[in-house]
Design an enzyme around this catalytic site. Structure first.
Site, mmCIF file in Angstrom:
data_model
loop_
_atom_site.group_PDB
_atom_site.id
_atom_site.type_symbol
_atom_site.label_atom_id
_atom_site.label_comp_id
_atom_site.label_asym_id
_atom_site.label_seq_id
_atom_site.Cartn_x
_atom_site.Cartn_y
_atom_site.Cartn_z
ATOM 1 N N PRO A 23 29.143 66.591 67.650
ATOM 2 C CA PRO A 23 29.158 67.148 66.284
ATOM 3 C C PRO A 23 27.875 67.881 65.954
ATOM 4 O O PRO A 23 26.783 67.422 66.290
ATOM 5 C CB PRO A 23 29.334 65.905 65.397
ATOM 6 N N ALA A 57 29.292 66.384 61.330
ATOM 7 C CA ALA A 57 29.149 65.271 60.392
ATOM 8 C C ALA A 57 29.709 65.687 59.038
ATOM 9 O O ALA A 57 29.317 66.705 58.470
ATOM 10 C CB ALA A 57 27.682 64.884 60.253
ATOM 11 N N GLN A 100 33.627 63.335 62.666
ATOM 12 C CA GLN A 100 32.547 62.371 62.458
ATOM 13 C C GLN A 100 32.335 62.195 60.961
ATOM 14 O O GLN A 100 32.112 63.168 60.244
ATOM 15 C CB GLN A 100 31.243 62.840 63.108
ATOM 16 N N TYR A 183 20.346 58.374 59.455
ATOM 17 C CA TYR A 183 21.182 58.457 58.263
ATOM 18 C C TYR A 183 21.543 57.038 57.792
ATOM 19 O O TYR A 183 21.068 56.055 58.340
ATOM 20 C CB TYR A 183 22.376 59.359 58.530
ATOM 21 N N ARG A 231 28.629 56.646 66.766
ATOM 22 C CA ARG A 231 27.463 57.260 67.394
ATOM 23 C C ARG A 231 26.237 56.481 66.930
ATOM 24 O O ARG A 231 26.080 56.231 65.731
ATOM 25 C CB ARG A 231 27.328 58.734 67.001
ATOM 26 N N LEU A 302 19.958 66.972 76.244
ATOM 27 C CA LEU A 302 19.393 67.808 77.301
ATOM 28 C C LEU A 302 20.114 67.615 78.638
ATOM 29 O O LEU A 302 19.505 67.502 79.689
ATOM 30 C CB LEU A 302 17.890 67.556 77.451
ATOM 31 N N ARG A 325 23.893 71.845 71.289
ATOM 32 C CA ARG A 325 23.250 73.169 71.266
ATOM 33 C C ARG A 325 23.636 74.007 72.479
ATOM 34 O O ARG A 325 23.826 75.214 72.376
ATOM 35 C CB ARG A 325 21.734 73.005 71.194
#
Length: 371
Positions: A23, A57, A100, A183, A231, A302, A325
């Site tokens: 997400p 999200a 999500q 969060y 998550r 990554l 990304r």
């Protein structure tokens, strides 16, 4: 056969490969309502060929948004706006789509990233007062949130359940509950953000209590068999904060409550975090969870090269790998990975003619003639 392109199960979902689109907030909604941007963005990624597509999200309440421009699912208007997008995208998507659900907690009321991401104060235009486990701001110079009382906790559970029901009605195939990245639910888990003295603070069992209650509220709100998972941040990267041992304990508690999988990220709860950024820097966290909890586990962070993703799965460190990304930069990453690893992948018929001549088998059921 490629591990990355082997099938696997996430709860009741039969997934054709082990690539997950993670997400990614787009900060492009209006009053929580999806816009044309979401139609273009989701439509693009839905054609990528990933085994699973987790949309951004999505806030369960207005005050649960990170920014005023966050996507929401807390009103009939939100639901109608998102339905327009999801109906169009799922008509052509080659990936199952899931959502999500999230609440920003003390990280709410912020500017969008490209405007600096700073907190918007409650008395400023578009700002509001944030809520959190304790009246502790994310950064010392920020406005302190309101510590949630019993009524506030009950409202948040109700908001998550309501958003879950809306998600099921919209046709999403599963729900990921956001317990990561600093969060609200992560704030309850971490002693850095949670300094309560009631049943929801103190020791690990108490700090896990509210996130587990929210998970159960979501799971109870959706049809039986619809997978719900989480998550998590595997560690805060701060001494004395949430760590991988805590994550394993949470994972085992979630497993007992019917959690379908664990998606392992890290960090986000403190500006003091020291993240050792490197290739696949979070994979060891996922590997620990997979080994000691045993639920289907998604690694992220990554992981940019197909060979690296393949090696993670071959070693057994995770059941799937997620890209975020990297997928924005290269929305056809799954195609290129299939070509590199000698696998086949689903693609829209309209795109079959793009198959390079050197790959005799890339797109599944590839047939195309020319007149």
């Amino acid at each position: 056969m490629s591990h990355l392109f082997s099938s696997w199960k996430l709860g009741s979902l039969e997934l054709e490969n082990r690539i997950v689109i993670a997400p990614m907030c787009q900060y492009s909604a209006v009053d929580g309502n999806a816009q044309d941007w979401h139609l273009i963005h989701m439509g693009n990624l839905a054609l990528a060929g990933a085994g699973l597509f987790v949309i951004e999200a999505t806030a369960v309440s207005p005050e649960g948004r990170i920014t005023p421009d966050d996507l929401g699912l807390y009103s009939e208007e939100n639901e109608a706006a998102l339905k327009r997008v999801i109906d169009a995208v799922t008509r052509y998507s080659v990936s199952p789509m899931v959502i999500q659900l999230a609440h920003a907690g003390r990280k709410a009321s912020s500017q969008v990233p490209w405007a600096g991401g700073a907190q918007i104060l409650p008395d400023q235009p578009s700002g509001w007062k944030a809520v959190a486990p304790s009246a502790l701001p994310h950064a010392l110079e920020e406005d302190a949130p309101v510590a949630l009382d019993g009524a506030g906790l009950a409202k948040i559970k109700k908001d998550f359940a309501s958003a879950a029901r809306r998600s099921a009605a919209l046709g999403f195939r599963g729900i990921e509950v956001h317990m990561a990245h600093g969060y609200l639910l992560h704030q309850f888990l971490s002693p850095i953000a949670n300094q309560r003295s009631d049943a929801y603070g103190g020791g690990l069992e108490n700090r896990m209590r509210f996130p587990l209650e929210v998970f159960n509220a979501v799971k109870s709100a959706v049809p039986e068999g619809m997978p719900v998972w989480v998550r998590v941040s595997g560690t805060d990267w701060v001494s004395g904060g949430w760590d991988i041992e805590d994550t394993v304990a949470l994972g085992n508690a979630l497993k007992d409550q019917g959690c379908a999988a664990i998606h392992v990220s890290s960090g986000g709860v403190s500006s003091k975090q020291e993240i050792p950024l490197s290739r696949g820097y979070q994979v060891s966290l996922a590997a620990r969870v997979k080994k000691e909890v045993g639920l289907p586990t998604i690694a992220v962070g990554l992981i940019t090269e197909p060979a690296h993703a393949e090696a993670i799965l071959e070693k057994g460190d995770a059941d799937a790998v997620a890209l975020a990304r990297g997928m924005l930069y290269n929305p056809r990453w799954p195609w290129h990975a299939a070509a590199e690893l000698g696998a086949e992948i689903n693609a829209p018929h309209q795109y079959w003619r793009s198959q390079p001549r050197e790959y005799k088998a890339l797109f599944k059921n590839h047939k195309i003639g020319q007149r």
